[in-house]
Every structure is written in structure tokens, then in C-alpha cells.
Design an enzyme around this catalytic site. Structure first.
Site, mmCIF file in Angstrom:
data_model
loop_
_atom_site.group_PDB
_atom_site.id
_atom_site.type_symbol
_atom_site.label_atom_id
_atom_site.label_comp_id
_atom_site.label_asym_id
_atom_site.label_seq_id
_atom_site.Cartn_x
_atom_site.Cartn_y
_atom_site.Cartn_z
ATOM 1 N N GLU A 175 -24.236 -19.940 60.787
ATOM 2 C CA GLU A 175 -24.396 -21.492 60.368
ATOM 3 C C GLU A 175 -24.372 -22.450 61.443
ATOM 4 O OE1 GLU A 175 -21.132 -22.023 57.365
ATOM 5 O OE2 GLU A 175 -22.391 -21.027 55.597
ATOM 6 N N GLU A 378 -25.966 -15.004 52.710
ATOM 7 C CA GLU A 378 -24.696 -15.479 52.128
ATOM 8 C C GLU A 378 -25.069 -16.161 50.624
ATOM 9 O OE1 GLU A 378 -21.536 -17.533 53.979
ATOM 10 O OE2 GLU A 378 -21.983 -16.719 56.003
#
Ligand code: BGP
Length: 480
Positions: A175, A378
Site C-alpha cells: 500500500e 487483499e
């Protein structure tokens, strides 16, 4: 068949959220190890000096470090084709800046990799997942400093060399675009400006200059890592990883549309534009100028970025939100993504607005923009699970969430998107990254561990375990 043969079905974890064993075998302290527990509405604390008697969830987490064989056996039972996990940098380089790696750390991950390969599970390794060595925070305030590029590349070299021939897929920074938000300064980049006093996790004074300079260093480090991985083993594929939250204009008022475009540029596309296209997007110039941010770039950086484009793009997808210039609209209560709630969607207990169709939309947008393979690494529902009297855990809400998202992935594949795989988050319950809780559970496997530090770490299958096993066995055809 919608999903291609060899589609990578699996699950994802991160070292700091599942391993525990925070000081075993010469491991150094990572930034996550100085964070206390918290909960929704009550921030966890960053304590630069560890406090006696305070509960630090990462120190034991779910003890995956000692139980990885049992856990991987359960993943294999579900039929996993891939296991996404991260290497905790401080197991390999305890302080982050040593010249030689810690053999015990390298050996541990070799055992994890071998265990995966034994079952035909492909390891997908995140090199840095919210686990910056705290030693580097103290030494140079981590990614604010250019020195970090060499430390990271040195760490990558040790990993790529050791696992050559065994690992085909790596991701550089988890991320990475978290660094465009206040929360990312410490969580993602390890920046801490007060090394004495405890600071609320969400309450550190924000210096965007530091975060964006930090991102530049991460871009260069990531691009160098891509090149290095290819040099060491031409078979290896390296991806980026970003948090992608679909964002819509709240209304068709052009002001809302423009605000939404600016949001998307900054939050959803800036980092992946650099990592997938190999250069900074023009729209950032104006932001930097108007915000007084000056990115220090060295001669040669542009060439490095161009030469180190990623092979594939991965992202986390949990929710979506809306943008509007109407200040009378309340902000959403979710603790990660800003924006206002979408009146057509429901939210999880943690305020994350659930939007399966947004995943189809996102996959189409991303594939159209970059034209490289994508992977959803995810996705999942954080929820409180209940153990029934007979010992079962009937997590139909989780099954519904995952089913709806897989259905939309299938639509995106039919739309023409090249999708490599899917690794739902927290395939085994673990510690929440944003709140430090155990109570926010994502897994197919329940772990008996609770926020007061009790629980014997035993594992038990939830209803979703058998459901996901069937999904994998039918390559996503049977979602019932
Ligand atoms: C992502 C992180 C993960 C993970 C997940 C769920 O942002 O990459 O580390 O934790 O979100 O978030 P949370 O744990 O806050 O529910």
C-alpha cells in the site's frame, strides 16, 4: 471457465500482524513493535520507548512464527495456490543498516517458503509491509532520508539471492500510496519526529514534505529492486501494491466530479502512475507547487524509474467512498479512507462501505490505464465472530462479502481484464493494522487470541473455510 487455468487463489498476511516472536533469533525492533493495541474510535499509541506492562499486539500476534507449518497445512487443505506473506525486514537486518544479513532470519523464511512449495503453494512475498526497522527511524528518520534506498536494496539483494529459484513473485511496498495520507507517515514510511513521547497513531503532526519526499525515495528504491530482481533471476516478477478505494462523485455537479478526479489522482493513481508508467504524472506538479512541496530528485532518478517499472500491479480493495464540495455532508466514519458515505451502500461495523461492484469498476479502470496483469492481493470483511455452543463459527456475512466480490471479479474478467489471482486478507485471523485489535477478524481460520492478551492461540475452521475450499476447487465456478 471464467478464471484462467492456474489462477492464483490464496490468502494474504503480513509478518508484523501474525508472526509474533518479535525479539527471537536476533530480530530487531520494527516500527510496528512499538505500537500498543487500540480499537475503533480509540487510537493505538506509538511509544518510542517500550513501556513495562503495556500490551503490544505485534509481540506475540498469532504466533505464526512458531505455527507456520500448522497454518500452511490448513491453507493447503483449502487448496491455496499462492500464499502472500511478508518478510519482516528486521529479521534479516535487525537495525536495517547492517552490511551482512542475519542467517537465522533468512533460514526462517526459507523454511516458510519450503513449506509452501511442499504443497505446491506459490510464495508471493511482500518485501516491506508496515515493518520498517525502528533502528532506521532513530538513525535517519527512515524514508525522509535518501540513505534508505541503499538499505532497502541491500535487504532485497539478500532476499533475492537466497530465495533464487524458489520465489517467483515479489511485491515491493505494501500500500505504497498510504504515504499520500497522514496515516502513512508512520505506518507505511516509519517517520517519527518525536522519539521520546508517546504519540497517538493518528495524531502525529503531519509534514507532507516529508511524506512526499519519502515516497520519492520509495519509488526509486522500488524501481531499483525491480531491476535487481530481474538481474538476479530473470524468471522473477515484481509487482507494486497499493490501496485502491473506488471513489465516485457524490452528485453529477461538475464541482463534485472535479473534486473526485483530484482525489483519484492523488490517492488512487499517483503512485501507480509512477510505478507502472515509470515517470511522475503531470497533475502532481500543480499540487506540489501550490502546497510548497519540493521533491529533491538526484540526477539519474528519472532513468531509474523508467527502467524499474513493475511487471504487474496489485492492490487491496475493501471499500469505496464519495467526494463532494458540499460541506454540509458528513464525512464517513471509516478509519482509513476519507470522503462522504454513498447512500446506496452499507458499511461494516468499522464504517468501511461495502461495494463489490466497485471492484469490477476498479479492475476495469486499472487495466485500461496500465495494460499489465492485475492481482487483488487483499479483500475481506473485518467482523466480530462468535463461537457457537457447539464450537462452530457461522460467518455467513463473510461468505456473502467474498462471494459478491468474486462475482464482480468474474465480471471484470469477462470485461477483458487480465487478472492473475486473488488473495483475501487475513486468511487466518490476525492483528488489525489500523486499530491494533484482534476483535476485527478476517480469517477463514479463527485464532483464540483476544484484545486483553488472553487466549491460547489455538486454531479452528470457520464455516467460510469449507466454502472457500469449494470456490478454489471449482476455480471460482461454484460460489454457492
Ligand atoms: C490494509 C493492510 C493490511 C490489513 C488490511 C485490513 O490496509 O495492508 O495490513 O491490515 O488493510 O485493515 P485493518 O487491519 O485495519 O482492518
Amino acid at each position: 471457465m471464467t478464471f484462467k487455468p492456474g489462477f492464483l487463489w490464496g490468502g494474504a498476511t503480513a509478518a508484523n500482524q501474525c508472526e509474533g516472536a518479535w525479539d527471537v533469533d536476533g530480530k530487531g525492533i520494527s516500527c510496528s513493535d512499538i505500537c500498543t493495541g487500540g480499537k475503533f474510535g480509540q487510537s493505538k499509541m506509538i511509544t518510542p520507548v517500550l513501556q513495562e506492562g503495556t500490551f503490544y499486539p505485534s509481540h506475540e500476534a498469532i504466533d505464526h512464527f512458531h505455527r507456520f507449518r500448522e497454518d500452511i497445512a490448513l491453507f493447503a487443505e483449502m487448496g491455496f495456490k499462492v500464499y502472500r506473506f511478508s518478510i519482516n525486514w528486521t529479521r534479516i537486518f535487525p537495525n536495517g543498516d547492517e552490511s551482512e544479513p542475519n542467517e537465522a532470519g533468512l533460514r526462517h523464511y526459507e523454511e516458510v517458503i519450503d513449506e509452501c512449495l511442499k504443497y505446491g503453494i506459490e510464495p508471493l512475498i511482500t518485501l516491506s509491509h508496515y515493518e520498517v526497522p525502528f533502528g532506521l527511524t532513530k538513525k535517519c528518520n527512515t524514508w525522509t532520508s535518501r540513505e534508505m534506498i541503499d538499505y532497502f536494496v541491500n535487504y532485497c539483494r539478500a532476499v533475492f539471492t537466497r530465495y533464487k529459484g524458489k520465489v517467483k513473485y515479489y511485491l515491493t511496498f505494501n500500500e505504497i500510496n498510504c504515504g499520500t495520507s497522514i496515516m502513512g507517515a508512520f505506518l507505511s514510511q516509519g517517520i517519527l519526529n518525536d522519539l521520546v513521547n508517546p504519540t497517538p497513531f493518528m495524531g502525529q503532526p503531519d509534514l507532507p514534505q516529508q511524506r512526499f519526499q519519502g515516497l520519492h525515495h520509495q519509488f526509486v528504491a522500488s524501481a531499483k529492486a525491480v531491476q535487481l530482481a530481474h538481474e538476479i533471476d530473470p524468471q522473477v516478477k515484481v509487482g507494486n501494491m497499493m490501496i485502491y478505494s473506488a471513489s465516485y462523485p457524490l452528485t453529477c455537479n461538475p464541482d463534485d466530479v472535479l473534486k473526485n478526479q483530484a482525489y483519484n489522482h492523488m490517492k488512487n493513481y499517483f503512485c501507480s502512475d509512477v510505478q507502472c508508467r515509470g515517470y511522475y504524472p503531470a497533475y502532481m506538479d500543480r499540487y506540489f507547487l501550490e502546497s510548497g512541496i519540493q521533491i529533491e530528485k538526484h540526477p539519474g532518478d528519472e532513468e531509474i524509474l523508467r527502467a524499474g517499472k513493475v511487471d504487474f500491479l496489485t492492490f487491496s480493495y475493501y471499500m469505496s467512498s464519495c467526494q463532494t464540495t458540499d460541506t454540509s455532508k458528513q464525512k464517513g466514519s471509516g478509519n482509513i479512507i476519507g470522503g462522504v458515505p454513498n447512500p446506496y451502500l452499507k458499511a461494516s461495523e468499522w464504517g468501511w462501505q461495502i461495494d463489490p461492484k466497485g471492484l469490477r469498476y476498479s479492475l476495469n479502470e486499472l487495466y485500461d490505464r496500465y495494460q499489465i496483469p492485475l492481482m487483488v492481493v487483499e479483500n475481506g470483511l473485518g467482523a466480530k465472530d462468535v463461537i457457537e455452543e457447539d464450537g462452530s463459527i457461522n460467518d455467513d456475512y463473510r461468505i456473502d462479502y467474498l462471494r459478491q466480490h468474486i462475482e464482480q471479479m468474474a465480471e471484470a474478467v469477462k470485461d477483458g481484464v487480465d487478472l492473475m489471482g486473488y488473495t483475501p486478507w487475513g486468511c487466518i485471523d490476525l492483528v488489525s493494522a489500523s486499530t491494533g485489535e484482534y476483535a476485527k477478524r478476517y480469517g477463514f481460520i479463527y485464532v483464540e487470541r483476544y484484545d486483553d492478551g488472553t487466549g491460547d492461540f489455538s486454531r479452528r475452521k470457520k464455516k467460510s473455510f469449507d466454502w472457500y475450499k469449494k470456490v478454489i476447487a471449482t476455480n471460482g465456478e461454484d460460489l454457492s
